[in-house]
Design a protein around this motif. Sequence first.
Motif, PDB file in Angstrom:
ATOM      1  N   LEU A   1       0.822  -1.209   0.000  1.00 30.02           N
ATOM      2  CA  LEU A   1       0.000   0.000   0.000  1.00 30.02           C
ATOM      3  C   LEU A   1       0.861   1.266   0.000  1.00 30.02           C
ATOM      4  CD1 LEU A   1      -2.725   1.422   0.213  1.00 30.02           C
ATOM      5  CD2 LEU A   1      -2.615   1.120   2.684  1.00 30.02           C
ATOM      6  N   GLU A   2       1.859   1.338   0.876  1.00 31.36           N
ATOM      7  CA  GLU A   2       2.684   2.554   0.961  1.00 31.36           C
ATOM      8  C   GLU A   2       3.473   2.785  -0.328  1.00 31.36           C
ATOM      9  OE1 GLU A   2       4.854   2.779   4.894  1.00 31.36           O
ATOM     10  OE2 GLU A   2       3.284   1.316   5.297  1.00 31.36           O
ATOM     11  N   GLN A   3       4.015   1.703  -0.902  1.00 25.76           N
ATOM     12  CA  GLN A   3       4.764   1.854  -2.165  1.00 25.76           C
ATOM     13  C   GLN A   3       3.842   2.325  -3.288  1.00 25.76           C
ATOM     14  OE1 GLN A   3       6.152  -2.176  -2.185  1.00 25.76           O
ATOM     15  NE2 GLN A   3       8.218  -1.640  -1.503  1.00 25.76           N
ATOM     16  N   ALA A   4       2.602   1.815  -3.293  1.00 27.13           N
ATOM     17  CA  ALA A   4       1.629   2.222  -4.316  1.00 27.13           C
ATOM     18  C   ALA A   4       1.297   3.711  -4.184  1.00 27.13           C
ATOM     19  CB  ALA A   4       0.362   1.380  -4.196  1.00 27.13           C
ATOM     20  N   LEU A   5       1.112   4.181  -2.935  1.00 26.03           N
ATOM     21  CA  LEU A   5       0.802   5.600  -2.709  1.00 26.03           C
ATOM     22  C   LEU A   5       1.971   6.489  -3.137  1.00 26.03           C
ATOM     23  CD1 LEU A   5      -0.919   5.361   0.798  1.00 26.03           C
ATOM     24  CD2 LEU A   5      -2.031   5.902  -1.369  1.00 26.03           C
ATOM     25  N   GLU A   6       3.198   6.001  -2.930  1.00 19.51           N
ATOM     26  CA  GLU A   6       4.377   6.771  -3.325  1.00 19.51           C
ATOM     27  C   GLU A   6       4.546   6.795  -4.846  1.00 19.51           C
ATOM     28  OE1 GLU A   6       7.730   5.100  -1.311  1.00 19.51           O
ATOM     29  OE2 GLU A   6       7.339   6.180   0.551  1.00 19.51           O
ATOM     30  N   PHE A   7       4.082   5.740  -5.528  1.00 21.22           N
ATOM     31  CA  PHE A   7       4.326   5.588  -6.967  1.00 21.22           C
ATOM     32  C   PHE A   7       3.429   6.485  -7.817  1.00 21.22           C
ATOM     33  CE2 PHE A   7       3.409   3.573 -11.061  1.00 21.22           C
ATOM     34  CZ  PHE A   7       4.697   3.411 -11.575  1.00 21.22           C
ATOM     35  N   ILE A   8       2.170   6.655  -7.433  1.00 23.30           N
ATOM     36  CA  ILE A   8       1.184   7.268  -8.343  1.00 23.30           C
ATOM     37  C   ILE A   8       1.442   8.754  -8.601  1.00 23.30           C
ATOM     38  CG2 ILE A   8      -0.679   5.608  -7.954  1.00 23.30           C
ATOM     39  CD1 ILE A   8      -1.870   7.597  -5.941  1.00 23.30           C
ATOM     40  N   LYS A   9       0.972   9.189  -9.805  1.00 18.31           N
ATOM     41  CA  LYS A   9       1.018  10.603 -10.197  1.00 18.31           C
ATOM     42  C   LYS A   9      -0.373  11.212 -10.043  1.00 18.31           C
ATOM     43  CE  LYS A   9       4.779  10.487 -13.617  1.00 18.31           C
ATOM     44  NZ  LYS A   9       5.108  10.581 -15.053  1.00 18.31           N
TER      45      LYS A   9
ATOM     46  N   LEU B   1      -4.771   6.665  -9.448  1.00 16.65           N
ATOM     47  CA  LEU B   1      -5.388   6.347  -8.151  1.00 16.65           C
ATOM     48  C   LEU B   1      -4.880   4.987  -7.665  1.00 16.65           C
ATOM     49  CD1 LEU B   1      -9.153   7.188  -8.920  1.00 16.65           C
ATOM     50  CD2 LEU B   1      -7.603   8.586  -7.545  1.00 16.65           C
ATOM     51  N   VAL B   2      -4.983   4.786  -6.349  1.00 15.70           N
ATOM     52  CA  VAL B   2      -4.756   3.449  -5.786  1.00 15.70           C
ATOM     53  C   VAL B   2      -6.124   2.898  -5.400  1.00 15.70           C
ATOM     54  CG1 VAL B   2      -3.648   2.092  -3.985  1.00 15.70           C
ATOM     55  CG2 VAL B   2      -2.482   4.090  -4.882  1.00 15.70           C
ATOM     56  N   GLU B   3      -6.438   1.738  -5.948  1.00 14.56           N
ATOM     57  CA  GLU B   3      -7.709   1.063  -5.612  1.00 14.56           C
ATOM     58  C   GLU B   3      -7.412   0.093  -4.467  1.00 14.56           C
ATOM     59  OE1 GLU B   3     -10.687  -2.275  -7.591  1.00 14.56           O
ATOM     60  OE2 GLU B   3      -9.232  -1.260  -8.872  1.00 14.56           O
ATOM     61  N   VAL B   4      -8.064   0.323  -3.331  1.00  8.78           N
ATOM     62  CA  VAL B   4      -7.778  -0.473  -2.128  1.00  8.78           C
ATOM     63  C   VAL B   4      -9.010  -1.289  -1.757  1.00  8.78           C
ATOM     64  CG1 VAL B   4      -7.035  -0.367   0.289  1.00  8.78           C
ATOM     65  CG2 VAL B   4      -6.242   1.361  -1.296  1.00  8.78           C
ATOM     66  N   THR B   5      -8.848  -2.616  -1.664  1.00 11.27           N
ATOM     67  CA  THR B   5      -9.933  -3.496  -1.216  1.00 11.27           C
ATOM     68  C   THR B   5      -9.355  -4.428  -0.143  1.00 11.27           C
ATOM     69  OG1 THR B   5      -9.547  -5.391  -2.658  1.00 11.27           O
ATOM     70  CG2 THR B   5     -10.732  -3.527  -3.637  1.00 11.27           C
TER      71      THR B   5
ATOM     72  N   VAL C   1      -4.486  -4.479  -3.651  1.00 12.56           N
ATOM     73  CA  VAL C   1      -4.075  -3.081  -3.859  1.00 12.56           C
ATOM     74  C   VAL C   1      -3.744  -2.978  -5.343  1.00 12.56           C
ATOM     75  CG1 VAL C   1      -2.330  -1.328  -3.366  1.00 12.56           C
ATOM     76  CG2 VAL C   1      -3.154  -2.797  -1.517  1.00 12.56           C
ATOM     77  N   ARG C   2      -4.554  -2.227  -6.082  1.00 14.69           N
ATOM     78  CA  ARG C   2      -4.328  -2.077  -7.530  1.00 14.69           C
ATOM     79  C   ARG C   2      -4.054  -0.614  -7.849  1.00 14.69           C
ATOM     80  NH1 ARG C   2      -9.279  -4.870  -7.324  1.00 14.69           N
ATOM     81  NH2 ARG C   2      -9.056  -7.120  -7.609  1.00 14.69           N
ATOM     82  N   LEU C   3      -3.323  -0.392  -8.943  1.00  8.67           N
ATOM     83  CA  LEU C   3      -3.102   0.970  -9.429  1.00  8.67           C
ATOM     84  C   LEU C   3      -3.911   1.150 -10.697  1.00  8.67           C
ATOM     85  CD1 LEU C   3      -0.393   0.068  -7.868  1.00  8.67           C
ATOM     86  CD2 LEU C   3       0.572   2.098  -8.891  1.00  8.67           C
ATOM     87  N   ARG C   4      -4.440   2.367 -10.893  1.00  5.17           N
ATOM     88  CA  ARG C   4      -5.271   2.595 -12.067  1.00  5.17           C
ATOM     89  C   ARG C   4      -5.178   4.059 -12.482  1.00  5.17           C
ATOM     90  NH1 ARG C   4     -11.453   3.775 -10.402  1.00  5.17           N
ATOM     91  NH2 ARG C   4     -11.100   5.185 -12.151  1.00  5.17           N
TER      92      ARG C   4
END
Length: 601
Positions: free
Chosen positions: A564-572, A576-580, A584-587
């Motif tokens: 989750l933390e790496q995904a939040l750091e990655f996005i522009k 968005l980060v889709e969290v279920t 944890v998916r990126l879109r």
Amino acid sequence: MKRDDLRNIAIIAHVDHGKTTLVDGMLKQAGIFRSNQQVQERVMDSIDLERERGITIMAKNTAVEYNGIKINIVDTPGHADFGGEVERTLKMVDGVLLLVDASEGPLPQTRFVLKKALELGLPPILVINKIDRPDARIQEVLNEVYDLFIDLDATEEQLEFPIVYTNAKRGIAKLDINDDSENLKPLFDLILKTIPAPEGKRDGVLQLLVTNIDYNDYVGRLAIGRIFSGTIRIGDAVAMINGNGDTVKTKITSIYTFQGLERIEAKEASIGDIIALAGIEGINIGDTITDVERPMPLPRIKVDEPTISMVFSVNTSPFAGKEGKFVTSRNLRERLEKELLYNVSIKVDFDNTDSFKVMGRGELQLAILIEMMRREGYELSVSMPETITKEINGILHEPMELLVIDIPEEFVGVVTQQVGMRKGRMQKMQNNGHGRVRLEFRIPSRGLIGFRSQFLTDTKGTGLLNHLFDGYEPWHGPMSKRQTGALVADRAGKSTTYALFHLQPRGTLFIKENTPVYEGMIIGENSRENDLDVNVTKEKKLTNMRAASADDTIQLIPPRILNLEQALEFIKEDELVEVTPQSVRLRKKILEANKRPKAKN
């Protein structure tokens, strides 16, 4: 009147310096547990996430008895992101144990918690912990602590703090490093001698400040706080003064005091006692419980302003509602409203109906909140973290951080270059020997978004990074973000080994074979600057029988699965980060490829 039978202390320190372990030792040696009782390590870290990560997230209190005197102990978090927890718990105590690692010495959070304690005039006891470390440098650390006290404008009295040397894991405390003590008795004696007993009027006007909220399935909400004046009994009619200054009359149905890890029912409590009260509807952190006839509110708890914000919104991906239990905007709103009752350092803007701007102290604090929500069954989308700016005298200002980095000497060049690209300015450089260097920078808060993973990669996992809010400065101008684009799935389906194998040269993949994907889902990082729409569901056309088994010989490079933390750091900004509860998916914010270029213009 003095309560000589009582002491209230908080244990404050930087992350991982041994607070919770020391509390374990104090509980065991005070006879809280039976001799044959199985006790897990770090027993105060009761939340699953705390045990997994080895950090304290929520402040908790316990109590032990020593020589007939009750000692209330508050264990506080060490991360700057949970500073709100530290600030409110310091209101409950009369002194602090300042814990410092015998090798690492004082770090940013040590400065933060000590500054708060000194401002409140709390007498400190310095505990130098982990004295058994092979790289311990006790005298140097002691000098660094003195420098820190002087730097924080400590008074002459505060500078004359007693010192105790401990090995919290083995439950040993020494007043002199050469003593042959085998237990924590010297520490207990020092607490009774140094920490002042609570003072106040037992028969004065009742004043109790609520510093924590808990919940019990049988009695409902529990307000935890300290009595500063007067006495409270079961059945008393009292007044609650809330944040708006309104006075609400209510009645006390239950009083609990703390003993070890348990709450014990009591008939009454007096000045200095830390208690939990049941039966008060709508009570919040910072409220005062006082006399009905002569209401006298205490000053409300103030915490530092949030510096980072994210937008939490309803999950709108094609997979929405498949994995979560709570998926609507109403569910999200109710959960965030509940969080505001417990968490004084978070703010939420509820202006929109299906997306809410959540503001907190740092990425970690918000990531922990998201992680807790997904474990509770929530589904949501989260935007890129952004810093909260403010206008001062008509000029745009942004939050700054004091960044302290501890790294092996060979990585100084690459780390300094990375921090420089993020507008960081070096303030100090110190070589502690053992081949490691400590660097201090002042850097805009937005420069730290996404920095941690890059830093760990650059230092091959050997670097230590800590930061602390350090005021505001005029806007530092544009800053380079992630230099690479994303690999984006262009259709729905399941990823195939064949397709992934041929995409490997394009960049780094985030998914394995047979992963369900949808149009607009980010499946990897492109090695170039632009985004690339790719088909990850493509299958090899079979031409003859022998080719059918050729797929078995294809070797895929293991994908980089983001947490989750790496995904939040990655996005522009446009992602968005889709969290279920399960994924944890990126879109992309806009899923359809043909609509994305229009949105950019």
